[in-house]
Motif scaffolding. Sequence first.
Motif, PDB file in Angstrom:
ATOM      1  N   SER A  96       0.810  -1.209   0.000  1.00 31.65           N
ATOM      2  CA  SER A  96       0.000   0.000   0.000  1.00 31.65           C
ATOM      3  C   SER A  96       0.851   1.269   0.000  1.00 31.65           C
ATOM      4  CB  SER A  96      -0.942   0.010   1.204  1.00 31.65           C
ATOM      5  OG  SER A  96      -0.198   0.156   2.398  1.00 31.65           O
ATOM      6  N   ARG A  97       2.086   1.174   0.408  1.00 28.18           N
ATOM      7  CA  ARG A  97       2.970   2.340   0.418  1.00 28.18           C
ATOM      8  C   ARG A  97       3.762   2.387  -0.874  1.00 28.18           C
ATOM      9  NH1 ARG A  97       6.248   3.079   5.664  1.00 28.18           N
ATOM     10  NH2 ARG A  97       6.235   5.194   4.927  1.00 28.18           N
ATOM     11  N   PHE A  98       4.125   3.568  -1.215  1.00 36.16           N
ATOM     12  CA  PHE A  98       4.855   3.762  -2.454  1.00 36.16           C
ATOM     13  C   PHE A  98       6.329   3.440  -2.234  1.00 36.16           C
ATOM     14  CE2 PHE A  98       6.247   6.148  -6.169  1.00 36.16           C
ATOM     15  CZ  PHE A  98       5.295   5.726  -7.065  1.00 36.16           C
ATOM     16  N   ASP A  99       6.941   2.845  -3.233  1.00 44.41           N
ATOM     17  CA  ASP A  99       8.353   2.456  -3.164  1.00 44.41           C
ATOM     18  C   ASP A  99       9.215   3.642  -3.619  1.00 44.41           C
ATOM     19  OD1 ASP A  99      10.753   1.077  -3.068  1.00 44.41           O
ATOM     20  OD2 ASP A  99      10.418   0.037  -4.972  1.00 44.41           O
ATOM     21  N   TRP A 100       9.461   4.565  -2.688  1.00 45.00           N
ATOM     22  CA  TRP A 100      10.213   5.768  -3.033  1.00 45.00           C
ATOM     23  C   TRP A 100      11.642   5.460  -3.478  1.00 45.00           C
ATOM     24  CZ3 TRP A 100       7.532   9.770  -4.238  1.00 45.00           C
ATOM     25  CH2 TRP A 100       6.286   9.973  -3.645  1.00 45.00           C
ATOM     26  N   PRO A 101      12.362   4.597  -2.790  1.00 46.30           N
ATOM     27  CA  PRO A 101      13.724   4.309  -3.276  1.00 46.30           C
ATOM     28  C   PRO A 101      13.722   3.716  -4.681  1.00 46.30           C
ATOM     29  CG  PRO A 101      13.484   3.546  -1.019  1.00 46.30           C
ATOM     30  CD  PRO A 101      12.133   3.977  -1.484  1.00 46.30           C
ATOM     31  N   GLY A 102      12.761   2.854  -4.958  1.00 43.15           N
ATOM     32  CA  GLY A 102      12.663   2.274  -6.298  1.00 43.15           C
ATOM     33  C   GLY A 102      12.335   3.340  -7.338  1.00 43.15           C
ATOM     34  N   LEU A 103      11.417   4.261  -6.981  1.00 44.52           N
ATOM     35  CA  LEU A 103      11.049   5.343  -7.889  1.00 44.52           C
ATOM     36  C   LEU A 103      12.256   6.226  -8.198  1.00 44.52           C
ATOM     37  CD1 LEU A 103       8.954   7.122  -9.389  1.00 44.52           C
ATOM     38  CD2 LEU A 103       8.683   8.354  -7.242  1.00 44.52           C
ATOM     39  N   LEU A 104      12.982   6.620  -7.170  1.00 44.85           N
ATOM     40  CA  LEU A 104      14.150   7.487  -7.386  1.00 44.85           C
ATOM     41  C   LEU A 104      15.215   6.777  -8.211  1.00 44.85           C
ATOM     42  CD1 LEU A 104      14.365   9.159  -3.867  1.00 44.85           C
ATOM     43  CD2 LEU A 104      13.426  10.123  -5.983  1.00 44.85           C
ATOM     44  N   ASN A 105      15.378   5.494  -7.982  1.00 45.36           N
ATOM     45  CA  ASN A 105      16.324   4.717  -8.772  1.00 45.36           C
ATOM     46  C   ASN A 105      15.875   4.664 -10.236  1.00 45.36           C
ATOM     47  OD1 ASN A 105      18.630   3.047  -9.135  1.00 45.36           O
ATOM     48  ND2 ASN A 105      17.292   1.251  -9.129  1.00 45.36           N
ATOM     49  N   ASP A 106      14.576   4.454 -10.471  1.00 46.55           N
ATOM     50  CA  ASP A 106      14.051   4.414 -11.835  1.00 46.55           C
ATOM     51  C   ASP A 106      14.208   5.772 -12.525  1.00 46.55           C
ATOM     52  OD1 ASP A 106      13.397   1.755 -11.567  1.00 46.55           O
ATOM     53  OD2 ASP A 106      11.262   2.119 -11.160  1.00 46.55           O
ATOM     54  N   ILE A 107      13.988   6.855 -11.783  1.00 46.54           N
ATOM     55  CA  ILE A 107      14.174   8.199 -12.360  1.00 46.54           C
ATOM     56  C   ILE A 107      15.638   8.399 -12.726  1.00 46.54           C
ATOM     57  CG2 ILE A 107      14.147  10.675 -11.826  1.00 46.54           C
ATOM     58  CD1 ILE A 107      11.549  10.140 -10.253  1.00 46.54           C
TER      59      ILE A 107
END
Length: 179
Positions: A96-107
Amino acid sequence: MIPIKDINLLPEEVYIADARRKKNIARLLLVILFFVVITGVYVQMAKMESVYESKIRSLYASAKERSDMVKGISRIKELQDSITVLKGSVDRIRKSRFDWPGLLNDIAISTPANLSIVNLAADARGMKIAGEAKSEDDIALFIKNLKSLDYIYDIKPALIQEESSGLLSFVINIQFKVK
């Protein structure tokens, strides 16, 4: 002639008294023997009772130890169940929580070489990225790379303007997919 050994000169009362005395001694010996046997049986029973009480205490202690072990095993099972529930809760929270580290890595992976991110602001619904690029093609490639990510719903360029340094500054609004 009568042999001497068969002659008895004692009166009959002496024989009767001697016979009574022997009978009384025999009775006394029987009574003593009876008490010795009864005492022996009692002592043997007391020993057996002591042995059985000792065995019963030992079995009780063993049963109590096993009971404690069963309680310990039950407690371990309860803890394992609690851990399973907690792991499930953690998994639900992660989903339910967003994967911020994964998002930043993808960016970071999606960012072209001629583009730099100057500012990044985000909340649970979306993100605002401000940056600089050498060309509009670099900005278009960045947007295309970001659109390929699974958790991005929509990307809208908010601002693209040329700076005095010859670089293009841009602002991109990103909307996340709601889970």
